[in-house]
Design an enzyme around this catalytic site. Structure first.
Site, mmCIF file in Angstrom:
data_model
loop_
_atom_site.group_PDB
_atom_site.id
_atom_site.type_symbol
_atom_site.label_atom_id
_atom_site.label_comp_id
_atom_site.label_asym_id
_atom_site.label_seq_id
_atom_site.Cartn_x
_atom_site.Cartn_y
_atom_site.Cartn_z
ATOM 1 N N GLU A 433 0.799 -1.217 0.000
ATOM 2 C CA GLU A 433 0.000 0.000 0.000
ATOM 3 C C GLU A 433 0.835 1.273 0.000
ATOM 4 O O GLU A 433 0.833 2.043 0.960
ATOM 5 C CB GLU A 433 -0.979 -0.022 1.180
ATOM 6 C CG GLU A 433 -1.999 -1.104 0.968
ATOM 7 C CD GLU A 433 -3.085 -1.172 2.025
ATOM 8 O OE1 GLU A 433 -2.797 -0.933 3.197
ATOM 9 O OE2 GLU A 433 -4.228 -1.476 1.655
ATOM 10 N N GLU A 530 -4.192 -10.370 -0.042
ATOM 11 C CA GLU A 530 -4.938 -10.371 1.223
ATOM 12 C C GLU A 530 -6.379 -10.701 0.867
ATOM 13 O O GLU A 530 -6.907 -10.192 -0.125
ATOM 14 C CB GLU A 530 -4.895 -8.995 1.903
ATOM 15 C CG GLU A 530 -3.513 -8.599 2.368
ATOM 16 C CD GLU A 530 -3.450 -7.209 2.989
ATOM 17 O OE1 GLU A 530 -4.482 -6.705 3.477
ATOM 18 O OE2 GLU A 530 -2.367 -6.614 2.959
HETATM 19 C C1 GAL Z 1 -5.092 -3.945 4.016
HETATM 20 C C2 GAL Z 1 -3.674 -3.704 4.460
HETATM 21 C C3 GAL Z 1 -3.338 -4.474 5.703
HETATM 22 C C4 GAL Z 1 -4.412 -4.273 6.728
HETATM 23 C C5 GAL Z 1 -5.726 -4.696 6.178
HETATM 24 C C6 GAL Z 1 -6.864 -4.455 7.131
HETATM 25 O O1 GAL Z 1 -5.511 -2.952 3.161
HETATM 26 O O2 GAL Z 1 -2.764 -4.044 3.464
HETATM 27 O O3 GAL Z 1 -2.101 -4.030 6.168
HETATM 28 O O4 GAL Z 1 -4.468 -2.939 7.064
HETATM 29 O O5 GAL Z 1 -6.015 -3.940 5.041
HETATM 30 O O6 GAL Z 1 -6.804 -5.144 8.283
#
Ligand code: GAL
Length: 1000
Positions: A433, A530
């Site tokens: 990010e 993720e």
């Molecule tokens: C994503 C980010 C993670 C964490 C997650 C929310 O956007 O890359 O580091 O913040 O969201 O828990």
């Protein structure tokens, strides 16, 4: 080790020297290099140091000296306080400058070079001072002379201190660490802000003629089974040195710098993490390596390891501990990997920085595919403190700002240099990010320069102009399907263009390509960097995600967000021991409990989400029918000889061995099962032998088939029905049950029933709260669903039935439901058939939390036996790995202590339960068609209102909730809403349950 002298003075500094804000950052450091296991001597400087704390980086207001532990974070040792923010910077975005008020810790200790080192020093050896992690920047002095400045909190930094420590005797080492520095702006990860020397510090003797750096490539050719090895050794200047490479098990004795034919080798993979011990020696130094021969390739849209397509069944892992924070207990490295392996995970992304060294070693040893990520995130450039869009943020992003290039390219090289000898690392990620631009392009190029053997991924490079692998976060099932099919809808293409623009990229309308001319991303392997945001109760729909990986070859699985809740042990204002989250440490700016979103609770207890993941990540799929089981071998390499199978035909009372076919990787087959009555058939696969952290007889996967009709048919009808009797005061007796004049059940046998009511509510889960993409909690509460009111419409006998008609009403609204209860009884028990009919104008887009019944029974019923799906909790879109059997649990173990209290603990398909304990006798519950069951020592209201698990108070009652239907939990805290099939839309529901008092 304890320092002997507590220095009174700290080195004087030039007020104009703002080393913590300087770009490029870092001074006097040696070039990055591999973390090697060497026979050269080292001296650990971990232990108790002297510490002085102040609020100014210039050290002018440092306080009294006191002892502190190194490694450690000072906020967790009594100085300052941790602060949690996800996206926004905790300080003004004023880069590269930071506020005057800058928590600062001045560490000092004495250092004496061991006398045994003198001979080597006389021969030209060097002494290196190594810091493995200092957050966020430090200036180092020895005897008041400046040595250098660190940059890169999670990166190893080394200084040549030979001259500084040249004279005999004690020397004074001073390390001034600042909380805020220019590094802060590029290290904006979603975690606690906490500082200090949090990883080990050592002094290394670097022998003349030794191996300062080393890189090796152990390649495996899947076509021939042959391995080749090339080892290159370097001296401190980066010049190649010649050394001897020995791999005893392969009979190799060769020199560095040459291509070594290793002959036939046993390759390394996460399934069979075979490592060969090797040594690399010059006369002056021997380095130990553990070699894993393997080949990683991006082959069109397929990601291959050793020639085979790999599916990442992974998780994102931060370094967290409830007591020491990002400081890592060595044992946690092994424990985390053991838990991952035992729960069928095969991959981990080191979000969002290079981890403790030991973690990567354990991944090599136990077998996990690692995406190793650089220490880089600038999310705060994309949001200001009001959470609005910040137009200047995106434009000023470090990713596109030449001012940051040297700092970011150097730190990228540094982490790759440190870790490139690990077999487990199959990909590099430059960070998280931080948008894209010329600087991130240069970072990716730097990775390729240092290690051309591994693919590079950077999620933010959405188009994949530079990344080898396409990845996104939290893509929905629908979006992922489009990616799998390689056909994007116009709507999705437009969304991706907006994502590019949000980064500050000047993307045209067709910035993500067209159907005819797609962006490069669509010709590359895809993974969810993720997904399945595991905050609190959830995430839902792992099943559907994994099914997509079976269907679309380009979809390579992904990494659940995230491994561990980062809750920190503390005490709330009432003195309860709690796991603290954002706001519990007096922070003005924080992101609350968003920091608690892991598969394991802060103390590493697996949460139900890990058990759900274990099932859907299983390398072997089972589909059970009464006569046979279909087995899918989803390993990339292994057949099933390391597993054995068992079948149970009687709800898991007894098991018999089942002949398991060898079944090659990727194949499926049907295996016939012995004949039984076909009501409940359960199959499980277990390990034969221990393998790394996975013990023998460990259940890898279990699945069952329940013939609902047969099971229902075995429930006896109520026999010997009695008729309801009305007393003079208007109350009713029906068998063992007593009802008041309003038709409310008030006792059953000797058990007093304080409350008994139709219920449409359950406590909201994290995925339904205000800051989510699906803020249902507010909507539910606005219409008063959490405090529905009952109005009696009528109570009357109808033959052997007591019919109670009520209206559930919601304050301020005409919304509600009609409830009809038909109670029948015998001498021993009572049965209720309940029909709940929500008003037909219930808003279509407003799901119900649940449809069911709530009972409040006397306290003390603390032992629960239930026949249903267990042993862990299940919601409509979770609960993978639960099977039908009779399970026993203490009341306490039925609760899931989510850091932030919320709905939890539901067991699905429960047909019978027995609650015992206390003085009042027990209760048997039956639900012939199966109902959700939760039993709690507190009410839904308590769960709904308390802010920490540790603050929940038992109220002396036993609360039973029966659910005919529940709303799915989804992933909306940071992901998609529940899929349509898991949304509980308002509809009429009829369900039946029986209550039978038991003698004590
Ligand atoms: C994503 C980010 C993670 C964490 C997650 C929310 O956007 O890359 O580091 O913040 O969201 O828990």
């Amino acid at each position: 080790m304890t320092s002997t002298a507590a220095p009174d003075a700290v080195p004087a500094t030039d007020p104009a020297d703002h080393w913590w804000e300087e770009l490029p950052a870092g001074q006097g450091r040696l070039r990055g290099r591999a973390h090697l296991h060497s026979d050269a001597p080292t001296l650990s400087l971990d232990g108790t140091w002297d510490f002085r704390y102040g609020t100014r980086a210039d050290g002018i207001d440092l306080g009294e000296s006191a002892p502190i532990e190194v490694p450690g974070m000072w906020q967790l040792q009594g100085y300052g306080a941790p602060q949690y923010t996800n996206v926004v910077y905790p300080i003004p975005r004023d880069d590269p400058y930071v506020p005057d008020e800058n928590p600062t810790g001045h560490y000092s200790r004495t250092v004496t070079v061991p006398a045994q080192w003198n001979a080597s020093l006389a021969d030209g050896a060097r002494i290196v001072l190594r810091f493995q992690g200092v957050d966020s920047a430090a200036k180092v002095w020895i005897d008041g002379i400046e040595i250098g400045v660190t940059t890169g909190s999670r990166l190893t930094q080394e200084f040549d201190v030979t001259d500084a420590l040249g004279s005999e005797g004690e020397h004074l080492l001073d390390v001034r660490v600042v909380q805020w520095s220019v590094n802060t702006y590029v290290e904006d990860q979603d975690m606690w802000w906490a500082s200090g020397i949090f990883r080990s510090v050592d002094l290394l003797l670097r022998p003349a003629g030794g191996i300062h750096d080393l890189e090796h490539v152990a390649d495996f050719d899947p076509a021939t089974g042959a391995g080749t090895l090339r080892v290159t050794a370097y001296d401190q200047e980066g010049t190649e040195v010649e050394a001897t490479v020995e791999v005893p098990d392969l009979g190799i004795s060769a020199t560095t710098g040459t291509e070594i034919d290793a002959g036939q080798v046993r390759p390394w993979s996460a399934e069979d993490p075979h490592l060969y011990d090797a040594t690399v020696s010059t006369g002056a130094e021997t380095v130990r390596l553990r070699l894993g021969f393997r080949r990683v390739e991006v082959d069109g849209e397929i990601f291959r390891v050793n020639g085979e397509r790999i599916v990442f069944r992974g998780v994102n892992r931060h370094e967290a501990d409830p007591v020491v924070g990002r400081t890592q207990h060595l044992a946690n490295q092994d424990l985390d990997v053991a838990l991952m392996k035992q729960h069928n995970l095969n991959a981990v992304r080191t979000s969002h920085y290079p981890p403790h060294q030991r973690f990567l070693e354990v991944c090599d040893e136990a077998g996990l595919y690692v995406i190793c990520e650089g220490d880089f995130e600038t999310h705060g450039f994309h949001a200001d403190s009001t959470w609005g869009e910040d137009p200047t943020g995106a434009a000023e992003r470090p990713a596109d700002n030449p001012m940051y290039e040297e700092l970011l390219v150097e730190r990228t090289e540094r982490f790759v240099l440190r870790d490139r000898n690990h077999a487990s690392i199959v990909m590099w990620s430059i960070g998280n990010e931080a948008a894209t631009g010329t600087v991130t392009d240069a970072m990716i190029a730097a990775v390729r320069e240092v290690d051309p053997t591994r693919p590079v991924i950077y999620e933010q490079d959405y188009r994949c102009d530079h990344s080898d692998v396409f990845s996104l976060m939290y893509s929905s099932i629908d979006e992922s399907t489009q990616i799998g099919r390689r056909e994007l809808s116009d709507e999705y293409r437009t969304k991706l263009v907006h994502m590019l623009r949000h980064q500050g990229v000047d993307a045209p309308d067709d910035g993500f390509g067209t159907a005819e001319d797609p962006a490069p991303a669509l010709s590359k392997p895809f993974l969810w960097i993720e997904y399945a945001h595991a905050m609190g109760n959830g995430a839902g729909s792992l099943k559907e995600y994994m099914e997509l990986t079976h269907e679309y070859p380009a979809l390579h699985g992904g990494f659940i967000w995230e491994w561990i809740d980062h809750g920190l042990e503390t005490t709330d204002t009432e003195g309860n021991r709690i796991y603290g989250y954002g706001g519990d440490f007096g922070e003005r700016l924080h992101d609350s409990n968003f920091v608690a979103d892991g598969l394991v609770l802060p103390d590493r207890t697996p949460s139900p989400a890990l058990l759900d993941a274990k099932h859907h990540y299983s390398p072997v799929g089972l589909e059970v029918t009464p006569g046979s089981v279909r087995i899918h071998n989803r390993y990339a390499f292994s057949d099933l000889t390391h597993l054995r199978a068992e079948v149970s035909l009687d709800s898991q009372h007894t098991w018999q061995e089942l002949q398991l076919p060898t079944l090659a990787a990727g194949e499926s087959t049907d295996v016939a099962l012995p004949a039984g009555d076909g009501t409940v058939t359960t199959v499980r696969l277990l390990t034969r032998d221990p393998a790394g952290p996975v013990p023998a007889d460990h259940v890898v996967v279990a699945a069952d088939h329940v013939d609902a009709e047969k099971r229902r048919a075995s429930v006896p009808e109520l026999e010997g029905a009695v008729t309801p009797e009305r007393s003079e005061d208007g109350s009713w007796q029906l068998g063992p049950a007593r009802f008041d004049d309003l038709g409310r059940l008030v006792s059953i046998g000797d058990l007093e029933v304080e409350q008994s009511y139709a219920d449409l509510y359950r406590a909201p889960v994290d995925n339904e709260r205000a800051r989510t993409r699906y803020p249902l909690e507010a909507r539910w509460k606005r219409i008063g669903l959490d405090g529905a009111r009952r109005r009696t419409v009528g109570v009357a006998a109808d033959g052997d039935q007591l019919v109670v008609r009520t209206r559930l009403g919601l304050d301020g609204s005409k919304l509600g439901a009609d409830v009809v209860e038909r109670w029948r009884g015998t001498g021993q028990q009572v049965e209720a058939e309940v029909t709940i009919t929500p008003v037909d104008f219930w808003p279509k887009d407003l799901p119900l939390p649940r449809i069911g019944w709530t009972l409040s029974l006397p306290g003390g019923l603390d032992q629960v036996e239930y026949e249903g799906y267990g042993p862990h909790e299940t919601y409509p879109d979770t609960g993978g790995g639960t099977t039908f059997a009779t399970w026993e649990s203490s009341l306490q173990d039925l609760q899931v202590p989510y850091v932030f209290p919320q709905e939890n603990g539901n067991r699905a398909g429960v047909v019978r339960a027995v609650l015992r304990g206390g003085a009042t006798g027990g209760l048997e519950l039956q639900a012939p068609d199966g109902l959700g069951l939760a039993v709690r020592p507190w009410s839904t209201t308590e769960l709904d209102q308390k802010l920490h698990d540790g603050a929940l108070r038992a109220d002396g009652r036993t609360w039973v909730t029966l659910s005919a239907a529940l709303h799915g939990v989804g992933s909306a805290a940071c992901g998609p809403l529940p899929l349509d099939q898991y949304v509980l839309s308002a509809h009429e529901e009829t369900f039946t349950f029986r209550l039978r008092p038991l003698d004590s």
